[in-house]
Enzyme design. Sequence first.
Site, PDB file in Angstrom:
ATOM      1  N   ILE A 127     -11.344   5.224  -1.215  1.00  0.00           N
ATOM      2  CA  ILE A 127     -11.662   6.222  -0.199  1.00  0.00           C
ATOM      3  C   ILE A 127     -11.487   5.594   1.176  1.00  0.00           C
ATOM      4  CG2 ILE A 127     -13.452   7.716   0.755  1.00  0.00           C
ATOM      5  CD1 ILE A 127     -14.635   7.901  -2.058  1.00  0.00           C
ATOM      6  N   HIS A 128     -10.683   6.213   2.026  1.00  0.00           N
ATOM      7  CA  HIS A 128     -10.442   5.674   3.364  1.00  0.00           C
ATOM      8  C   HIS A 128     -11.594   5.998   4.297  1.00  0.00           C
ATOM      9  CE1 HIS A 128      -5.752   5.770   2.769  1.00  0.00           C
ATOM     10  NE2 HIS A 128      -6.373   4.995   1.909  1.00  0.00           N
ATOM     11  N   TYR A 143      -2.723  10.505 -11.529  1.00  0.00           N
ATOM     12  CA  TYR A 143      -2.057  10.539 -12.829  1.00  0.00           C
ATOM     13  C   TYR A 143      -2.211   9.205 -13.565  1.00  0.00           C
ATOM     14  CZ  TYR A 143       0.160  15.054 -12.140  1.00  0.00           C
ATOM     15  OH  TYR A 143       0.393  16.396 -11.970  1.00  0.00           O
ATOM     16  N   LYS A 200       0.811  -1.212   0.000  1.00  0.00           N
ATOM     17  CA  LYS A 200       0.000   0.000   0.000  1.00  0.00           C
ATOM     18  C   LYS A 200       0.845   1.262   0.000  1.00  0.00           C
ATOM     19  CE  LYS A 200      -3.434  -0.463  -0.597  1.00  0.00           C
ATOM     20  NZ  LYS A 200      -3.956  -0.802  -1.948  1.00  0.00           N
ATOM     21  N   GLY A 201       2.089   1.119  -0.469  1.00  0.00           N
ATOM     22  CA  GLY A 201       2.944   2.295  -0.599  1.00  0.00           C
ATOM     23  C   GLY A 201       2.908   2.890  -1.994  1.00  0.00           C
ATOM     24  N   ARG A 231       2.496  -0.841  -7.260  1.00  0.00           N
ATOM     25  CA  ARG A 231       1.963  -1.053  -8.607  1.00  0.00           C
ATOM     26  C   ARG A 231       2.111   0.200  -9.454  1.00  0.00           C
ATOM     27  NH1 ARG A 231       1.697  -4.582 -12.247  1.00  0.00           N
ATOM     28  NH2 ARG A 231       1.171  -6.068 -10.586  1.00  0.00           N
ATOM     29  N   ARG A 264       4.890   5.423   2.135  1.00  0.00           N
ATOM     30  CA  ARG A 264       3.973   6.528   2.367  1.00  0.00           C
ATOM     31  C   ARG A 264       3.997   6.879   3.847  1.00  0.00           C
ATOM     32  NH1 ARG A 264      -1.838   6.327  -0.020  1.00  0.00           N
ATOM     33  NH2 ARG A 264      -1.538   8.558   0.311  1.00  0.00           N
ATOM     34  N   GLY A 306      -6.714   4.054  -5.306  1.00  0.00           N
ATOM     35  CA  GLY A 306      -7.321   5.302  -4.859  1.00  0.00           C
ATOM     36  C   GLY A 306      -8.605   5.104  -4.088  1.00  0.00           C
TER      37      GLY A 306
END
EC number: 2.8.2.-
Length: 347
Positions: free
Chosen positions: A313-314, A294, A101-102, A105, A184, A311
């Site tokens: 939504i948290h 992007y 999750k950094g 990909r 992150r 992306g």
Amino acid sequence: MLFKQQAWLRQKLLVLGSLAVGSLLYLVARVGSLDRLQPICPIEGRFGGARSQAEFPLRALQFKRGLLHEFRKSNNASKEQVRLHDLVQQLPKAIIIGVRKGGTRALLEMLNLHPAVVKASQEIHFFDNDENYAKGIEWYRKKMPFSYPQQITIEKSPAYFITEEVPERIYKMNSSIKLLIIVREPTTRAISDYTQVLEGKERKNKTYYKFEKLAIDPNTCEVNTKYKAVRTSIYTKHLERWLKYFPIEQFHIVDGDRLITEPLPELQLVEKFLNLPPRISQYNLYFNATRGFYCLRFNIIFNKCLAGSKGRIHPEVDPSVVTKLRKFFHPFNQKFYQITGRTLNWP
């Protein structure tokens, strides 16, 4: 009857003429875009070795990516096809080892914009999976995409970073390999990790604890270091294990938060780290307002955005829990900056 035959002939000629013009316009556009993106320039020795005797100009490598397309997707190419096109399956010269999750990909797909880079499309999980590792290094190599000898192969498996056995296993394969770590802000990463697991539970109609209950030990009211999402975000603890085998110079830290908002400078740093000639430009990256991040432009014909699962939504998290986590991670972050020589803009 003659009139009908003439009309039919004119119609056929019109169709053939349209096809010819269309094909010509496609070729002009294709070659024109390649001229803009990839001026002719030989690949220089990327990892300190001598140049190959059969170097390809970068423009040629970019142009031939269409030919490589089928080989990358499967291993069904005949030996004759492989021989004719000088294609090989190479062990990676660089690996994106984490973190989950950094942005692994996104980083892999963006690096694939470079004509001298070929990516493994799937996570191989060779070094972190005992069953796969037992199959041997030749099994691993055959999982790699076909490429030209002058290109470099890169794979990514974010579980590598946190799995204890992996550093030694990679060292035995190639002690001089380049290692990419994309990170992150630790609390944001932990919440993103939770969000992905939560989505999987919801798809299966399963219930799941709130993030706050997992991240904070209810008995002590302190950060729960047994929670995997928290442990993964203690980057320095994992990096110290890798440094037992590799010098810090073989690692490059990518700012995953900056890769989202301003990707080009981060990609240029990676190009430099991999000793690749600079080829990724702003032309290759465009902001998609609908997706909110992007996307990639290979040329005027082929664009690509990451999967819709990116992306997410948290969920809203109690601000006091966020504060507690950031306070907990702070000393680990400071040590991470000190070890890597890169200070990131984390609270």
